[in-house]
Design an enzyme around this catalytic site. Structure first.
Site, mmCIF file in Angstrom:
data_model
loop_
_atom_site.group_PDB
_atom_site.id
_atom_site.type_symbol
_atom_site.label_atom_id
_atom_site.label_comp_id
_atom_site.label_asym_id
_atom_site.label_seq_id
_atom_site.Cartn_x
_atom_site.Cartn_y
_atom_site.Cartn_z
ATOM 1 C CG ASP A 174 -1.781 1.117 1.447
ATOM 2 O OD1 ASP A 174 -2.049 1.843 0.486
ATOM 3 O OD2 ASP A 174 -2.248 1.311 2.597
ATOM 4 C CE LYS A 182 -3.484 5.104 0.921
ATOM 5 N NZ LYS A 182 -2.801 4.307 1.971
ATOM 6 N NE ARG A 219 -6.129 1.831 14.489
ATOM 7 C CZ ARG A 219 -6.537 3.073 14.289
ATOM 8 N NH1 ARG A 219 -6.266 4.004 15.190
ATOM 9 N NH2 ARG A 219 -7.211 3.395 13.196
HETATM 10 O O1 C5P Z 1 -6.304 0.105 12.381
HETATM 11 P P1 C5P Z 1 -7.280 0.229 11.258
HETATM 12 O O2 C5P Z 1 -8.198 -0.972 11.092
HETATM 13 O O3 C5P Z 1 -8.060 1.546 11.293
HETATM 14 O O4 C5P Z 1 -6.354 0.247 9.945
HETATM 15 C C1 C5P Z 1 -6.859 0.533 8.666
HETATM 16 C C2 C5P Z 1 -5.740 0.514 7.665
HETATM 17 O O5 C5P Z 1 -6.263 0.887 6.391
HETATM 18 C C3 C5P Z 1 -4.610 1.495 7.964
HETATM 19 O O6 C5P Z 1 -3.395 0.901 7.471
HETATM 20 C C4 C5P Z 1 -4.968 2.711 7.142
HETATM 21 O O7 C5P Z 1 -3.827 3.450 6.749
HETATM 22 C C5 C5P Z 1 -5.619 2.071 5.921
HETATM 23 N N1 C5P Z 1 -6.545 2.940 5.201
HETATM 24 C C6 C5P Z 1 -7.665 3.522 5.788
HETATM 25 N N2 C5P Z 1 -8.493 4.329 5.036
HETATM 26 C C7 C5P Z 1 -8.233 4.559 3.735
HETATM 27 C C8 C5P Z 1 -7.117 3.973 3.140
HETATM 28 C C9 C5P Z 1 -6.277 3.160 3.911
HETATM 29 O O8 C5P Z 1 -7.923 3.307 6.956
HETATM 30 N N3 C5P Z 1 -9.069 5.292 3.025
#
Ligand code: C5P
Length: 234
Positions: A59, A61, A211
């Protein structure tokens, strides 16, 4: 379409990542490596995790001029990852160049998906700072359509947008969706969240979960619970 749970490995370095992964003694989870870990450890972390048998969503981007993205994707294609991504805002010319760079001489390539609008961008900042006047939904769907026209395999979006993206871009166009929480869990800094079961109903193909798994008392049990709710719906 096979559904799966992708664990976001938002760790500072390889040592933390391996300490977390040593709990997973059976089946190998699909992992997402983001900028934090990749910039700390470089391509070696990807090679090591692939060698251990994990599928990888890298990821990073990408967003730059088409020629630069083409060459960057050529470098990434040597890493044998399963999914990579870029920003749809880079235009169709950039997305097409990315696909060219990513495709190996034998014609194979990782899946390529596009970020539409980041979930940290809201309607107000999009209008006032980026001068994009249209409603968020319309912007996301338009960017998804651009990605599909450029030949990409899917988008990163909210589970709440997954159904609409499929309706516009087709059932086989992938929706990879973060923002997932258990109904009894802490939502942290995410704003629009859904449960794994709801993401399944809404049509997500892959959920990205950080998380709720990485900070759980029993990460393996949390991962298995996500898979049960999302993949099999049982
Ligand atoms: O800890 P959590 O479940 O919130 O992690 C979500 C993951 O998805 C993180 O790595 C975050 O950077 C990524 N992400 C996100 N929203 C987006 C794109 C990526 O939460 N729009």
């Amino acid at each position: 379409m096979a559904k799966d749970v992708i664990i976001a490995c938002d760790f500072a370095d390889a040592a933390e990542t391996f300490a977390f992964l040593q709990r997973f003694t059976g089946e190998k989870p699909f992992l997402k490596i983001g900028m934090e870990l990749y910039y700390a450890e470089g391509p070696q972390i990807v090679r090591e995790l692939k060698a251990r048998g994990h599928q990888i969503f890298l990821d990073l981007k990408l967003h730059d001029i088409p020629n630069t993205v083409r060459k960057a994707m050529r470098s990434l294609s040597r890493l044998d990852v399963d999914i990579v991504n870029l920003h749809a805002a880079g235009t169709q010319a950039m997305m097409k160049a990315a696909l060219e760079g990513l495709t190996r001489v034998d014609g194979s390539r990782p899946l390529l998906i596009a970020v539409t609008q980041l979930t940290s961008t809201d309607q107000e900042s999009m209008q006032k700072e980026l001068l994009i006047e249209k409603p968020m939904d319309e912007v996301v769907l338009s960017y998804a359509r651009n990605a599909a026209s450029a030949g990409l395999d899917g988008v990163v979006c909210s589970p709440l947008e997954a159904g609409k993206v499929h309706a516009v871009c087709g059932e086989h166009f992938l929706t990879v969706t973060p923002g997932v929480r258990f109904a009894d869990g802490d939502i942290g800094d995410q704003k629009r969240v859904t449960t794994p079961a709801r993401a399944r109903e809404l049509g997500s193909d892959y959920i990205v979960v950080g998380r709720p798994i990485t900070q759980a008392d029993d990460p393996v049990a949390a991962w298995e619970r996500c898979r049960r709710d999302f993949c099999s719906g049982k």
